[in-house]
Motif scaffolding. Sequence first.
Motif, PDB file in Angstrom:
ATOM      1  N   GLN A   1     -11.485   8.914  10.497  1.00 46.44           N
ATOM      2  CA  GLN A   1     -11.506  10.357  10.743  1.00 46.44           C
ATOM      3  C   GLN A   1     -10.189  11.041  10.409  1.00 46.44           C
ATOM      4  O   GLN A   1     -10.120  12.253  10.354  1.00 46.44           O
ATOM      5  CB  GLN A   1     -11.925  10.666  12.192  1.00 46.44           C
TER       6      GLN A   1
ATOM      7  N   PHE B   1     -27.967  12.010   9.592  1.00 46.50           N
ATOM      8  CA  PHE B   1     -28.338  11.959  11.004  1.00 46.50           C
ATOM      9  C   PHE B   1     -29.764  12.475  11.164  1.00 46.50           C
ATOM     10  O   PHE B   1     -30.046  13.631  10.866  1.00 46.50           O
ATOM     11  CB  PHE B   1     -27.354  12.781  11.842  1.00 46.50           C
TER      12      PHE B   1
ATOM     13  N   TYR C   1     -21.633  19.231  10.016  1.00 47.11           N
ATOM     14  CA  TYR C   1     -21.002  18.313  10.965  1.00 47.11           C
ATOM     15  C   TYR C   1     -19.524  18.075  10.643  1.00 47.11           C
ATOM     16  O   TYR C   1     -18.663  18.187  11.511  1.00 47.11           O
ATOM     17  CB  TYR C   1     -21.765  16.984  10.974  1.00 47.11           C
TER      18      TYR C   1
ATOM     19  N   MET D   1     -16.207  19.239  12.919  1.00 44.35           N
ATOM     20  CA  MET D   1     -15.169  18.321  13.381  1.00 44.35           C
ATOM     21  C   MET D   1     -13.784  18.773  12.933  1.00 44.35           C
ATOM     22  O   MET D   1     -12.778  18.367  13.482  1.00 44.35           O
ATOM     23  CB  MET D   1     -15.436  16.903  12.850  1.00 44.35           C
TER      24      MET D   1
ATOM     25  N   ARG E   1     -16.265  18.806   2.885  1.00 42.87           N
ATOM     26  CA  ARG E   1     -14.914  18.794   3.462  1.00 42.87           C
ATOM     27  C   ARG E   1     -13.824  18.808   2.399  1.00 42.87           C
ATOM     28  O   ARG E   1     -12.647  18.718   2.715  1.00 42.87           O
ATOM     29  CB  ARG E   1     -14.741  17.556   4.342  1.00 42.87           C
TER      30      ARG E   1
ATOM     31  N   SER F   1     -20.179   9.350  10.916  1.00 42.35           N
ATOM     32  CA  SER F   1     -19.643  10.329  11.848  1.00 42.35           C
ATOM     33  C   SER F   1     -18.111  10.301  11.858  1.00 42.35           C
ATOM     34  O   SER F   1     -17.466  11.342  11.761  1.00 42.35           O
ATOM     35  CB  SER F   1     -20.181  10.058  13.243  1.00 42.35           C
ATOM     36  N   SER F   2     -17.528   9.104  11.921  1.00 39.93           N
ATOM     37  CA  SER F   2     -16.065   9.056  11.931  1.00 39.93           C
ATOM     38  C   SER F   2     -15.519   9.418  10.563  1.00 39.93           C
ATOM     39  O   SER F   2     -14.461  10.041  10.450  1.00 39.93           O
ATOM     40  CB  SER F   2     -15.548   7.690  12.392  1.00 39.93           C
TER      41      SER F   2
ATOM     42  N   GLY G   1     -14.899  12.960  10.368  1.00 42.91           N
ATOM     43  CA  GLY G   1     -13.822  13.510  11.190  1.00 42.91           C
ATOM     44  C   GLY G   1     -14.014  13.416  12.683  1.00 42.91           C
ATOM     45  O   GLY G   1     -13.228  13.970  13.437  1.00 42.91           O
ATOM     46  N   ALA G   2     -15.062  12.738  13.169  1.00 37.81           N
ATOM     47  CA  ALA G   2     -15.297  12.674  14.599  1.00 37.81           C
ATOM     48  C   ALA G   2     -14.546  11.498  15.210  1.00 37.81           C
ATOM     49  O   ALA G   2     -14.468  10.432  14.608  1.00 37.81           O
ATOM     50  CB  ALA G   2     -16.789  12.527  14.872  1.00 37.81           C
ATOM     51  N   ASN G   3     -14.013  11.702  16.429  1.00 30.21           N
ATOM     52  CA  ASN G   3     -13.417  10.569  17.127  1.00 30.21           C
ATOM     53  C   ASN G   3     -14.517   9.820  17.888  1.00 30.21           C
ATOM     54  O   ASN G   3     -15.683  10.218  17.836  1.00 30.21           O
ATOM     55  CB  ASN G   3     -12.283  11.037  18.053  1.00 30.21           C
TER      56      ASN G   3
ATOM     57  N   GLN H   1     -16.664  11.944  20.318  1.00 26.68           N
ATOM     58  CA  GLN H   1     -17.531  12.898  19.604  1.00 26.68           C
ATOM     59  C   GLN H   1     -18.685  12.175  18.948  1.00 26.68           C
ATOM     60  O   GLN H   1     -19.823  12.652  18.973  1.00 26.68           O
ATOM     61  CB  GLN H   1     -16.718  13.663  18.553  1.00 26.68           C
ATOM     62  N   THR H   2     -18.415  11.018  18.344  1.00 26.24           N
ATOM     63  CA  THR H   2     -19.485  10.236  17.719  1.00 26.24           C
ATOM     64  C   THR H   2     -20.527   9.840  18.750  1.00 26.24           C
ATOM     65  O   THR H   2     -21.726   9.971  18.525  1.00 26.24           O
ATOM     66  CB  THR H   2     -18.897   8.980  17.049  1.00 26.24           C
TER      67      THR H   2
END
Lengths: 388, 277
Positions: A99, A113, A124, A128, A176, B181-182, B185-187, B190-191
Motif C-alpha cells: 500500500q 471485489f 476503491y 484509500m 491511481r 486491496s493493499s 492503498g488499504a492498510n 481497511q482491508t
Amino acid sequence: MGLHDENLRPGARVSAVPVSKIMAEAEPVIQLKGISKHYGSVVGVDHVDLSVRNGEFLTLLGPSGCGKSTLLRMIGGFETPTGGTVHLAGEDITGLPPQRRDVNMMFQDYALFPHMSVGQNIAYGLLMKGIRGTAAQDRVREALRLVGLEDKIDQRPHQLSGGQRQRIALARAIVREPKVLLLDEPLSALDAKLREQMQVELKHMQERLGITFIMVTHDQSEALVMSDRIVVMQAGNIAQDGTPEDLYERPASPYVANFIGTTNFLSAKLLSQEGTLAVVEVAGQKITISNAPVHLTGNTLQIGVRPEKARIVADGSAPGDNLLRGRVKENIYLGLGLRTVTELADGSLISTDTMLPRGIASHKHARPGDEVVISLEPHNIFLFEAGS
Amino acid sequence: MNAVAMTPPRAGKARSTRWIADGAFMTFVCALMAFLYLPIAVLIVFSFNDSRTLTWPLSGFTLDWYVKLFSNTALLEALGNSLYVASCATVLTLMVGIPAAIALDRHQFPGKAVFRRLLLLPIALPGIVTGISMLNMFRIFGFGLSLETVILGHATALLAVVVTQIFARLQRVPKSYGEASSDLGANGLQTFWYVTLPNIKTAIIGAGLLSFVLSFDEIPVTFFLTGRDNTLPMYIYSTMRRGITPEINAIGTLIVLASALLILASVLVLRDRSQRS
C-alpha cells in the motif's frame, strides 16, 4: 553473402518506437539489485539485476516455476526478498508494504471485489488515497472511458464477460496513476481469439498512457507481440534480456531459441573458425556460419535453424555450399504454410516451413519419400556450444 | 399415440418398476418428515388443548396455557436469562472466533497447526468435560458462579463452531482480494473492513445464528457453571420432574415460532445479498 542484415545493431528497432519513449530511457524507474528469493533451500529468484526504463513495456517470460511471478510480486511488495534491493524512481522500497508503493498490479484472476459495483471497485484505490466525491467520480469515469466501458459503472463484476472484467481490472489499476503497472498473466483467463485482440489493445493502452508496464507471461507469442523488451527467465536467473528481435534472431542459448519460436537443433562439429565465421560439419555436410560466437571452446557444437529460414531447393539450382540432403518424412499442413519434416543422412530431423500464399492446391511441394536438398543461409544459423 | 404404440413391451415394464420405485421413495420421504416433525406438531397441538393431561382425543381449544405462561415469573425470568446468555455468548465467541479464523487462514506463524487443533478440539469434547473443567478453574480462581460464568463456558464451547464456519468461508475467498486491496492503498484494518468482512458476512451471520441457538438450549455446560439463576432449558428440565405440563408445550411452541422467524430472517438476509452481488 547476407552479411548486411547483421549490420543492424542490437537495439536498432525495425518497428517504430515513439520518440518520447527513447528520450525517457535515461532514468530507470525500477531497479533491482542482486534480488533473491529463497524458500528454505529452494531458490525462487537467484541474484537478479534488472533495470526497467521509464515508459517501457517489459515482459518477464519463462515456463512456470522460473521465478518470473516471484520477481513481479517482489516489485509489488507481496513477497519479501531474501536478498537484494528494489528501487522505484531512485528510492529504496524494498521494505515497504504494497500500500505504500507507487505501483499497481493487475491480478491473474483480476481480483475484482464481488460485493462492489464496477464504479466502487475503481473508486476503491482513490478512496484509500483520500480522494472522494466528484473528484473521485470524474476519475472513475475517465478510467472507464479509457477502457470503453462507461456504461458498466453500476454493474457487478459477475455480470460482466471475461474480457470486460479484464478491462475493469485494468481501469482499477491505472486510476491511481501508478509509476509502474504490474500485470500477472493478464490475458491467461481469456479465450484465444479475445486474447489476441486484447494483446494489441493493452499494447496501445500502454503507449497512450505512457506508464511503465511489467508483464509476466509464459506465452512467447504474447511476449513478442506486446513487449518493447523481453527478459527470458530460467530457474530463477535471467537467461537473456533483449528486444523481441534480439531474442528471436539472436538467441543467446538453445533454451531461449527453443522457448521463443520453433528451432531445429542439429549436432555439429567445428572444422575451422576465423572470427565470427565458422565452418562446421552437419550430417556429413559442410555448413558455413557467418555470425558464430567468437570464443568457441569445444569441438562438439549444436546449430539451430528456424523452420521458416530453411528452404527446400531444387537440386543443383543453389550454390554448392550450405546444403543438407535428406529424404522427406512427412508434410504437416499449418494453414498459413506447410511444414516439411526431412530426415537427414545421420537420422536427425529438420523441419522447413513454406508459406502458401496461393493455397496448398497450387503449391508444388515434395512428397514423403522424395529426396530433397535444404539450403541454409550462413547468417540465419545459430551456433551454440553443446550443453549450453 | 404413435410413440406409445412403438414402445417395446420391456419399456412398459421398466416404467411400472420405476413407478414402484418412485412410490417407495416418496413413502420413505414422508416417513422421514413425519419422524422429524410429528413430535413438534403434537407439541403445538397440545399447547392449545384445554386438558391438563396429554391424552388423545383433544378435549377443546384454549389459550389458557399461554396466559399462565406469561404470568409465570420464574419461567419468564429463565427465558430472559437464556436470551441474555445466548446473546452475550454469541457476541463473545464471534469477537474471538473471527480473528482466530483469519489468523488461521491468512497468516503463517509457528505452532499454527497446534493452535488450529486446540481451537477445534472443544467441538469433540463433551459438554460435561467443558463444564467440569471450567467449574474447577472458576473455583481455583475464586470466581462466583453466575450467568456470566455460563456465558464464558458457552463462548468457549461454541468457539470451535464459529471458527470452523468462518474459516471454511475464508478458504473460498481468493487471497488476491486482500492483495488487491493493499495494492490499492488499504492498510490491514481497511482491508478487513472493506473487503474481507463483506465477503464473509453471510458466514458470520450463519455462525452467529447457530451459536445463538446452540447456546439457547445448552444444558450440560450450563448445569455446571450457573449459580442461582436458571436458563430456560434448565427451568423446563427441573419442572419436567413433576411431569410435562401444557405450559411447557406452550413455551415450546413459542420457541418453535421464534426459531422459524430466525430462519426466515436469515434466508431473507442471504437472498438479499445474492441478488445484489
